[in-house]
Design a protein around this motif. Structure first.
Motif, PDB file in Angstrom:
ATOM      1  N   GLU A 155       0.825  -1.204   0.000  1.00  0.00           N
ATOM      2  CA  GLU A 155       0.000   0.000   0.000  1.00  0.00           C
ATOM      3  C   GLU A 155       0.863   1.259   0.000  1.00  0.00           C
ATOM      4  N   LYS A 156       1.964   1.209   0.729  1.00  0.00           N
ATOM      5  CA  LYS A 156       2.879   2.349   0.750  1.00  0.00           C
ATOM      6  C   LYS A 156       3.481   2.589  -0.639  1.00  0.00           C
ATOM      7  N   GLN A 157       3.830   1.505  -1.317  1.00  0.00           N
ATOM      8  CA  GLN A 157       4.378   1.628  -2.670  1.00  0.00           C
ATOM      9  C   GLN A 157       3.354   2.263  -3.616  1.00  0.00           C
ATOM     10  N   ILE A 158       2.142   1.754  -3.548  1.00  0.00           N
ATOM     11  CA  ILE A 158       1.099   2.246  -4.453  1.00  0.00           C
ATOM     12  C   ILE A 158       0.747   3.696  -4.142  1.00  0.00           C
ATOM     13  N   LEU A 159       0.761   4.056  -2.870  1.00  0.00           N
ATOM     14  CA  LEU A 159       0.493   5.443  -2.482  1.00  0.00           C
ATOM     15  C   LEU A 159       1.516   6.387  -3.114  1.00  0.00           C
ATOM     16  N   GLN A 160       2.772   5.989  -3.127  1.00  0.00           N
ATOM     17  CA  GLN A 160       3.809   6.835  -3.723  1.00  0.00           C
ATOM     18  C   GLN A 160       3.575   7.016  -5.224  1.00  0.00           C
ATOM     19  N   PHE A 161       3.165   5.943  -5.890  1.00  0.00           N
ATOM     20  CA  PHE A 161       2.885   6.040  -7.325  1.00  0.00           C
ATOM     21  C   PHE A 161       1.667   6.922  -7.591  1.00  0.00           C
ATOM     22  N   LEU A 162       0.633   6.807  -6.755  1.00  0.00           N
ATOM     23  CA  LEU A 162      -0.553   7.650  -6.908  1.00  0.00           C
ATOM     24  C   LEU A 162      -0.187   9.122  -6.753  1.00  0.00           C
ATOM     25  N   ALA A 163       0.753   9.395  -5.840  1.00  0.00           N
ATOM     26  CA  ALA A 163       1.189  10.778  -5.617  1.00  0.00           C
ATOM     27  C   ALA A 163       1.883  11.347  -6.843  1.00  0.00           C
ATOM     28  N   LYS A 164       2.447  10.465  -7.669  1.00  0.00           N
ATOM     29  CA  LYS A 164       3.117  10.896  -8.903  1.00  0.00           C
ATOM     30  C   LYS A 164       2.156  10.969 -10.085  1.00  0.00           C
ATOM     31  N   GLY A 165       0.871  10.691  -9.812  1.00  0.00           N
ATOM     32  CA  GLY A 165      -0.130  10.777 -10.869  1.00  0.00           C
ATOM     33  C   GLY A 165      -0.216   9.556 -11.752  1.00  0.00           C
ATOM     34  N   LYS A 166       0.337   8.429 -11.305  1.00  0.00           N
ATOM     35  CA  LYS A 166       0.324   7.212 -12.108  1.00  0.00           C
ATOM     36  C   LYS A 166      -1.070   6.587 -12.122  1.00  0.00           C
ATOM     37  N   THR A 167      -1.452   5.986 -13.261  1.00  0.00           N
ATOM     38  CA  THR A 167      -2.723   5.278 -13.372  1.00  0.00           C
ATOM     39  C   THR A 167      -2.562   3.860 -12.831  1.00  0.00           C
ATOM     40  N   SER A 168      -3.697   3.168 -12.652  1.00  0.00           N
ATOM     41  CA  SER A 168      -3.639   1.780 -12.165  1.00  0.00           C
ATOM     42  C   SER A 168      -2.839   0.902 -13.106  1.00  0.00           C
ATOM     43  N   ASN A 169      -3.013   1.076 -14.412  1.00  0.00           N
ATOM     44  CA  ASN A 169      -2.273   0.268 -15.385  1.00  0.00           C
ATOM     45  C   ASN A 169      -0.774   0.540 -15.308  1.00  0.00           C
ATOM     46  N   GLU A 170      -0.406   1.816 -15.153  1.00  0.00           N
ATOM     47  CA  GLU A 170       1.008   2.165 -15.055  1.00  0.00           C
ATOM     48  C   GLU A 170       1.634   1.590 -13.791  1.00  0.00           C
ATOM     49  N   ILE A 171       0.892   1.664 -12.681  1.00  0.00           N
ATOM     50  CA  ILE A 171       1.393   1.114 -11.419  1.00  0.00           C
ATOM     51  C   ILE A 171       1.523  -0.404 -11.532  1.00  0.00           C
ATOM     52  N   ALA A 172       0.531  -1.023 -12.170  1.00  0.00           N
ATOM     53  CA  ALA A 172       0.571  -2.474 -12.351  1.00  0.00           C
ATOM     54  C   ALA A 172       1.812  -2.899 -13.124  1.00  0.00           C
ATOM     55  N   ASN A 173       2.144  -2.148 -14.165  1.00  0.00           N
ATOM     56  CA  ASN A 173       3.344  -2.461 -14.951  1.00  0.00           C
ATOM     57  C   ASN A 173       4.618  -2.286 -14.136  1.00  0.00           C
ATOM     58  N   LEU A 201      -7.017  11.446  -1.282  1.00  0.00           N
ATOM     59  CA  LEU A 201      -6.137  10.483  -0.602  1.00  0.00           C
ATOM     60  C   LEU A 201      -4.707  10.994  -0.555  1.00  0.00           C
ATOM     61  N   VAL A 202      -4.185  11.436  -1.698  1.00  0.00           N
ATOM     62  CA  VAL A 202      -2.810  11.928  -1.766  1.00  0.00           C
ATOM     63  C   VAL A 202      -2.644  13.164  -0.893  1.00  0.00           C
ATOM     64  N   ASN A 203      -3.619  14.063  -0.947  1.00  0.00           N
ATOM     65  CA  ASN A 203      -3.530  15.283  -0.150  1.00  0.00           C
ATOM     66  C   ASN A 203      -3.486  14.957   1.342  1.00  0.00           C
ATOM     67  N   MET A 204      -4.317  14.018   1.770  1.00  0.00           N
ATOM     68  CA  MET A 204      -4.331  13.632   3.186  1.00  0.00           C
ATOM     69  C   MET A 204      -3.011  12.972   3.582  1.00  0.00           C
ATOM     70  N   ALA A 205      -2.456  12.167   2.679  1.00  0.00           N
ATOM     71  CA  ALA A 205      -1.184  11.507   2.974  1.00  0.00           C
ATOM     72  C   ALA A 205      -0.054  12.526   3.096  1.00  0.00           C
ATOM     73  N   ILE A 206      -0.103  13.568   2.251  1.00  0.00           N
ATOM     74  CA  ILE A 206       0.893  14.645   2.333  1.00  0.00           C
ATOM     75  C   ILE A 206       0.797  15.334   3.692  1.00  0.00           C
ATOM     76  N   GLN A 207      -0.434  15.601   4.129  1.00  0.00           N
ATOM     77  CA  GLN A 207      -0.625  16.274   5.415  1.00  0.00           C
ATOM     78  C   GLN A 207      -0.062  15.441   6.571  1.00  0.00           C
TER      79      GLN A 207
END
Length: 213
Positions: A155-173, A201-207
């Motif tokens: 979940e931590k890994q995926i959160l970092q990718f979401l923060a970079k604006g990655k899509t589910s397909n990009e994260i999956a790859n 989600l990303v905004n809350m994680a940044i906070q």
């Protein structure tokens, strides 16, 4: 009495908002609108070469987040009072703007009287809010009063990718997973944070200092 006119720059991607502000300020003798912009890139160039006292800045711009732009403006000219001007009323966003150097946060339903009062307060070195914003920041959201969510390594890994604006397909790859698995982790993250969407989600994680810079 002002010894010189206060130079104001307005940044908003809605021309009708800019025109409304021009009308509101047209009869204020000590304030003048130096320039208006509908995107962020041109603002940077302008503040580097022009005298600016106040930047009235929307958060939602087509090319850059107003929150990020605020930080860039303050790096270029710390003396400029950047006042955020938005319809976004989330307390976490308001506080992030202040952390990035904003001199205040106003909602777009602010009255001309409040606007003038906040301009004067910001020019005096104060952090300013309209009355509605004051009410918002005085009441932390339930999420802000809870402890930091416990996340799995994935979940931590995926959160970092979401923060970079990655899509589910990009994260999956990137992680050699199926997009369905990534979506499941994303839904779990939303539930753990109590967020409505990935942006919140990303905004809350940044906070909560959970996003690596």
């Amino acid at each position: 009495m002002q010894s010189h006119k206060i130079n104001i720059v307005i940044v908003d991607d809605h021309p009708i908002v800019i025109e409304g502000l021009k009308t509101m300020l047209s009869d204020k003798p000590f304030f003048q609108i130096s320039e208006t912009f509908t995107n962020g890139s041109e603002v940077i160039k302008f503040v580097k070469t022009n005298e600016v006292d106040i930047v009235l800045l929307d958060i939602s711009l087509p090319d850059i987040s107003g929150i990020q732009l605020c930080e860039e403006i303050k790096k270029i000219s710390p003396n400029i009072s950047v006042i955020m001007f938005s319809n976004r009323s989330e307390r976490s966003i308001i506080m992030q703007c202040i952390q990035n150097g904003a001199s205040g946060y106003l909602l777009k339903n602010v009255s001309i009287e409040e606007l003038m009062e906040c301009f004067q307060g910001a020019l005096s070195g104060n952090i300013v809010f309209c009355n509605e914003t004051k009410n918002i920041i005085s009441k932390p959201s339930p999420q802000e009063l809870t402890t930091t969510p416990r996340l799995t390594k994935r979940e931590k890994q995926i959160l970092q990718f979401l923060a970079k604006g990655k899509t589910s397909n990009e994260i999956a790859n990137e992680l050699c997973l199926s997009s369905l698995t990534v979506d499941t982790h994303r839904k779990n993250l939303l539930n753990k944070f109590g967020a409505k969407n990935s942006a919140e989600l990303v905004n809350m994680a940044i906070q909560q200092n959970m996003i690596l810079q």
